[in-house]
Design an enzyme around this catalytic site. Sequence first.
Site, PDB file in Angstrom:
ATOM      1  N   GLY A 133       0.735  -1.558   0.123  1.00  0.00           N
ATOM      2  CA  GLY A 133       0.030  -0.059  -0.221  1.00  0.00           C
ATOM      3  C   GLY A 133       0.924   1.179  -0.211  1.00  0.00           C
ATOM      4  CB  ALA A 134       0.326   5.022   0.066  1.00  0.00           C
ATOM      5  CD  GLU A 135      -1.270   5.375   5.547  1.00  0.00           C
ATOM      6  OE1 GLU A 135      -0.431   5.706   6.420  1.00  0.00           O
ATOM      7  OE2 GLU A 135      -1.842   4.800   6.102  1.00  0.00           O
ATOM      8  CB  ILE A 176      -0.789  -6.276   2.793  1.00  0.00           C
ATOM      9  CG1 ILE A 176      -1.720  -4.496   2.908  1.00  0.00           C
ATOM     10  CG2 ILE A 176      -2.494  -7.035   4.518  1.00  0.00           C
ATOM     11  CD1 ILE A 176      -2.354  -4.039   4.373  1.00  0.00           C
ATOM     12  CG  ASP A 217      -7.633   6.682   0.330  1.00  0.00           C
ATOM     13  OD1 ASP A 217      -7.568   7.625   0.053  1.00  0.00           O
ATOM     14  OD2 ASP A 217      -6.729   6.145   0.600  1.00  0.00           O
TER      15      ASP A 217
END
Lengths: 331, 209
Positions: free
Chosen positions: B9-11, B14, B123
């Site tokens: 993911g962006a931050e 997983i 988001d």
Amino acid sequence: MPLTCLGIEGTAHSFGAGVVSDQGKVLSNVWDMLSPQEGGIHPREASRHHSDKGPDIIAKALTEAGIGPHDITLIAFSRGPGLGPCLRATATMARSLALKLEVPLVGVNHCVAHIEIGCLESGFKDPVTVYVSGGNTQVIAFAGNRFRTFGETLDIAIGNMLDVFGRTMGMRFPAGPAIEQEAMKGHRYYSLPYSVKGMDVSYSGMLTAARRLQTEHIPLPDLCFSIQETAFGMLAEVAERAIAHTKKGEVLLTGGVARNRRLGEILAGVAARHNARFHTVTPPLAGDQGAMIAWTGILQYTAGDRLSVAESYVLPKWRTDEQDITWRNLS
Amino acid sequence: MRLEKWAMGAESTIFKTEQWGYPIVLKWRPQKPYLLKDIDELLKKTRTNRECKMLTHARALGVSTPTVHWTDLENYTIAMDFIEGRQLKQLASTLPESRLREICFEFGQSVARMHRGNVVHGDPTTSNVLIDTKSRLWMVDFGLAEWNATTEMKGVDLHLIRRALETTHWDQQEVMLTATLEGYVNLLGSEAEPALSRMDVIRERGRYH
């Protein structure tokens, strides 16, 4: 017939003229920026600057390119978005030249031009573009025949935030470079509002907070350092969200604020985390200039785009995603 | 314990793994060396904390979210149920229009449930809507969610939905937006109006429209 395009840019504080060949060679790129002794940019003063300096800048661009007026085969101008008076002054020069030289005219979207010149320089085919300047803060990617704005500022642009803060501190316009210099001497971080909403950012809150901190006698270098780290951190995050969302493998940093080295460093880190290639436009192609307009004009013209003088009214609020990008075949 | 890198993911990163024989995911927010350490740590900490609480809070408001098993705030990691399914982003173009409408209607209802409880997702893209193998809709990724949401914050949430549909689903955006907003209004009734009109105001506020 080979094309030699004269591109004329004048959407805001800068007037520029550039000559580019259809091989993508920048033959000349001359510009001048209005930098008032104090205060910011007044649209009327900026348009007067363009009318006064424009003809000489165009002449100089031709001289530097080593060509005469009759070697020009195409005129491109910045049709929008931008300040109305500036756009009209620029469009008037473009129309006159096109009529006088009897060559075709094309109208270019300023934001799209920033992307295309970055792609020309980097060889990138399909980047996530972070476009940062005095008037714009956008994260853009190509999808479905358009450059789509995945994220942008919800209030003021990053360059505008830096300029307004700099003005409070008595810095001259544009304040970004002075803030960058000060920030290099700073090391202590003062917390500022960090505002990311999805892929959008907001800078007005941190501007207010920074101005308040300034009245508390915090050393200027530390304050500039804190502003840069916070503002650029927010950009890094939205860029990262766009990369993760679109899965594109190239990241392009463009626009006047792309000259900031710390911002380049941060975004290079973002790109590396996602195994994406990264490019920052070189300083001469970062700010507003004519070469980007000329190059995008060539792309549009080659794809069949024409603009008659009669229909060449300016588009001050022309959004990046309103133009069909006919010259790109990606989907 | 077998760890399988599942998504980037962006931050976060997983990982998919197992606990007591059930599949779970570990959502780990790694250090970002390119950010100032103070900012990076503050973000990782507040978002891990917030996401953990909000996944549970949103469920109490009637939105399906993965169950949190445990949280490790030292290592910025949340362990939660693995949802077997796909992102709406990937599914949208493969679905018949009627089914797509149903899903979007339900998505709009989910957002409305949060808004009714004065929570915003923060988001709400189609990357963060999962459809499981039994056609059930789940909302994930609550790191940017907020409590005590004002009309402005709800308006931004709706603005972000519209933006996400325009950019990612340009050829289906009208169907998707209409159905999503129908679901939103269906649940909230006249309470939906302030946030809906704010969505339009916010759109006009940007520098160049």
